[in-house]
Design a protein around this motif. Structure first.
Motif, PDB file in Angstrom:
ATOM      1  N   ASP A 119       0.880  -1.161   0.000  1.00  0.00           N
ATOM      2  CA  ASP A 119       0.000   0.000   0.000  1.00  0.00           C
ATOM      3  C   ASP A 119       0.920   1.213   0.000  1.00  0.00           C
ATOM      4  OD1 ASP A 119      -1.660   2.129   0.588  1.00  0.00           O
ATOM      5  OD2 ASP A 119      -2.819   1.080   2.120  1.00  0.00           O
ATOM      6  N   PHE A 120       1.035   1.870  -1.162  1.00  0.00           N
ATOM      7  CA  PHE A 120       1.974   2.975  -1.321  1.00  0.00           C
ATOM      8  C   PHE A 120       1.319   4.331  -1.059  1.00  0.00           C
ATOM      9  CE2 PHE A 120       3.918  -0.533  -3.437  1.00  0.00           C
ATOM     10  CZ  PHE A 120       5.285  -0.351  -3.292  1.00  0.00           C
ATOM     11  N   ASN A 121       0.037   4.343  -0.737  1.00  0.00           N
ATOM     12  CA  ASN A 121      -0.681   5.582  -0.433  1.00  0.00           C
ATOM     13  C   ASN A 121      -0.370   6.676  -1.455  1.00  0.00           C
ATOM     14  OD1 ASN A 121      -2.482   5.303   1.832  1.00  0.00           O
ATOM     15  ND2 ASN A 121      -0.685   4.882   3.084  1.00  0.00           N
ATOM     16  N   SER A 122      -0.370   6.299  -2.718  1.00  0.00           N
ATOM     17  CA  SER A 122      -0.156   7.203  -3.837  1.00  0.00           C
ATOM     18  C   SER A 122      -1.009   6.720  -5.002  1.00  0.00           C
ATOM     19  CB  SER A 122       1.319   7.231  -4.253  1.00  0.00           C
ATOM     20  OG  SER A 122       2.144   7.630  -3.174  1.00  0.00           O
ATOM     21  N   VAL A 123      -1.468   7.650  -5.810  1.00  0.00           N
ATOM     22  CA  VAL A 123      -2.383   7.299  -6.895  1.00  0.00           C
ATOM     23  C   VAL A 123      -1.612   7.148  -8.203  1.00  0.00           C
ATOM     24  CG1 VAL A 123      -4.283   8.480  -5.749  1.00  0.00           C
ATOM     25  CG2 VAL A 123      -2.923   9.703  -7.463  1.00  0.00           C
ATOM     26  N   PRO A 124      -2.170   6.436  -9.181  1.00  0.00           N
ATOM     27  CA  PRO A 124      -1.504   6.294 -10.479  1.00  0.00           C
ATOM     28  C   PRO A 124      -1.255   7.656 -11.132  1.00  0.00           C
ATOM     29  CG  PRO A 124      -3.294   4.713 -10.268  1.00  0.00           C
ATOM     30  CD  PRO A 124      -3.401   5.634  -9.092  1.00  0.00           C
ATOM     31  N   GLY A 125      -0.083   7.800 -11.741  1.00  0.00           N
ATOM     32  CA  GLY A 125       0.263   9.044 -12.401  1.00  0.00           C
ATOM     33  C   GLY A 125       0.878  10.087 -11.501  1.00  0.00           C
TER      34      GLY A 125
END
Length: 544
Positions: A351-357
């Motif tokens: 779970d990187f707590n970042s969205v695609p792009g």
């Protein structure tokens, strides 16, 4: 007026969200989770309180967790529920709102139900059941036919031979029970019995058994549950489990579990992102990196590096997230480095707590990032506005962290735990000189891996985003499986790259869902999915 909303907790909320006011003049009587109130009181209050200003129109999503009534909720086949006073039902076969007398009781159900096929009009349960997730095939033996195949529900075969090794990996944030209870506002859409650990864990274990993956990368694994239930249950299924708890007082951590019939353990390398000597790194997130040896007849099989992490959530602290990622990449580089200077195959989950792009996501995929002028809250893509945000400093982390801008250790490292003939033993770090000289301050970050994402993050036919987590506040993608591959574009879509020479080939992935799909079964968690995250599942091939 076409529709009005009834709130089972006895108050209304204006459409702009400023303030609450009583909606019913008398406290309604309750039976279980349903409520009854005199019809004339409800009718009078609806008109007197300008309820039309609080309307949520049918066919549209609502940010409010509460149900509302509209004319289409009273279909010709609808039969009202048991009335509280008489314990009898209306006998009308064709009941409509105008049949109500001034002495009738209106039944305020816990959930509003739409006819089958309608789009959800609010974030409430529409029906029970499951949404099928099918296998998407990525790689075939014939290069010309390498593409995502159509709607197929069969399980792709993973068969080992002398020249290939197939294995499957799950990444799954299983939702720590303590964190669930500390953030109960995120789960107002759920019925309380579904949130109890005694209900959730059997569901999660059932999912794991069903998918039968060779490697499990689990996040938010609560320590007490891990020791008493999770680890014993997984060991009974043939898994060997390694666990790293978060530092400080946090109740959970990351676990990597693998089938002992498929792999043997070479090294265990926990990563603590908290550093008491560095003010920037004051958070308790962790990572875990394992080096696994495939159990195959071939004596020349390379090891496989499996990494798992759960980065900081705070959307406004992109500096911490990037530094935590750099620390994980440095550990992976140390563990996966081979004698010939190359790296063994890598699978990085979490779970990187970042969205695609987002810049952080792009850094993982592209291997480089120039962060000059980047607002701290823009790193993970979760903050929509950059107002009041400071710009990332150059460099982001101080030199005494011992990690270069290339995300490798500046001081020679050795694995924290090594495999001996008899057992796993703790190894002492060697003190060596700094091998990377300090140069001119740069805003360029780099890493040496060629990483692809298993998922494409958007449905190719519609462009609708895939989501990996869904609760009362949001539905987005933050969970990923990245793998090392020599990229060859086979369809122009992210996630469709395959490694034809070296690295790992992505054979198949379990499809993800849209936000709309998930709200048809009341979001996450629900009766069949007991975390607020979906499990990600991929199957890989290693050519020997």
């Amino acid at each position: 007026m076409e529709a009005w909303r009834c709130v089972r907790r006895g108050y209304g909320r204006c459409v702009v969200g400023r303030g609450r006011y009583p909606m019913l003049p008398h406290h309604p009587r309750s039976l279980g989770r349903d409520w009854t109130t005199p019809w004339e009181d409800l009718q009078r209050c609806c008109w007197n309180r300008h309820i039309s200003s609080c309307m949520r129109w049918p066919g549209h999503y609502s940010r409010s967790p509460y149900p509302y009534f509209s004319s289409r909720h009273f279909s010709l086949s609808w039969r009202p529920a048991c009335l509280f006073e008489s314990r009898t039902q209306f006998q009308y076969l064709h009941w409509r709102p105008d049949h109500l007398s001034q002495t009738s009781l209106i039944h305020l159900a816990s959930y509003s139900m739409n006819s089958e096929g309608d789009e959800p009009s609010s974030k409430r349960r529409k029906h029970q059941g499951t949404i099928e997730r099918h296998w998407e095939y990525i790689y075939s033996h014939n290069k010309e036919n390498t593409k995502i195949l159509g709607d197929q529900n069969g399980d792709p075969n993973c068969e080992d031979s002398e020249n290939k090794f197939d294995f499957s990996v799950i990444s799954y944030n299983i939702l720590s029970q303590d964190l669930l209870e500390d953030n109960s506002h995120l789960y107002k859409h759920c019925r309380q019995p579904l949130l109890h650990w005694s209900f959730r864990f059997p569901n999660i274990l059932r999912e794991i058994k069903h998918f039968d993956a060779d490697v499990l990368c689990l996040q938010e694994v609560q320590e007490d549950h891990y020791g008493t239930e999770i680890r014993p249950s997984l060991e009974s299924l043939g898994y060997h489990c390694e666990y790293k708890m978060r530092t400080g007082r946090k109740p959970d951590g990351c676990a990597i579990c693998f089938k002992q019939s498929k792999f043997s353990l070479l090294s265990v390398n926990p990563v603590e992102f908290y550093r008491p000597d560095i003010p920037l790194l004051d958070r308790d997130n962790v990572g875990l990196v394992l080096l696994l040896q495939p159990r195959i007849p071939s004596a020349a099989s390379p090891a496989i590096c499996i990494a798992n992490t759960h980065l900081l959530y705070n959307p406004r602290r992109g500096d911490i997230k990037l530094t935590q990622l750099a620390m994980l990449l440095a550990e992976i580089s140390s563990v996966a480095h081979q004698k010939d200077g190359s790296f063994c195959p890598i699978v990085m989950c979490g779970d990187f707590n970042s969205v695609p792009g987002s810049p952080l996501y792009s850094f993982i995929k592209e291997g480089k990032l120039n962060y000059a002028g980047l607002a701290i809250g823009k790193v993970s893509g979760q903050e929509q506005s950059s107002r009041g945000q400071r710009i990332l400093s150059i460099p982001i982390w101080p030199p005494n962290l011992g990690i270069s801008q290339n995300c490798v250790y500046e001081v020679q490292q050795v694995p924290k735990v090594e495999k001996t003939d008899d057992s796993l033993t703790q190894a002492q770090p060697e003190k060596t000189d700094i091998i990377v000289a300090a140069g001119k301050l740069s805003s360029d970050l780099q890493h040496h891996f060629s990483l692809s994402s298993v998922y494409s993050h958007y449905f190719p036919d519609t462009g609708i985003p895939e989501v990996t987590t869904c609760h009362s506040r949001s539905a987005i993608t933050v969970d990923y499986i990245f793998y090392s591959a020599q990229k060859e574009d086979v369809g122009g879509e992210p996630g469709t790259e395959v490694a034809l020479v070296g690295g790992l080939k992505l054979l198949a992935r379990l499809s993800l869902l849209t936000e709309q799909d998930l709200w048809t079964v009341n979001g996450l968690p629900n009766e069949n999915n007991s975390s607020d995250h979906l499990p990600l599942l991929a199957k890989f091939r290693l050519d020997l």
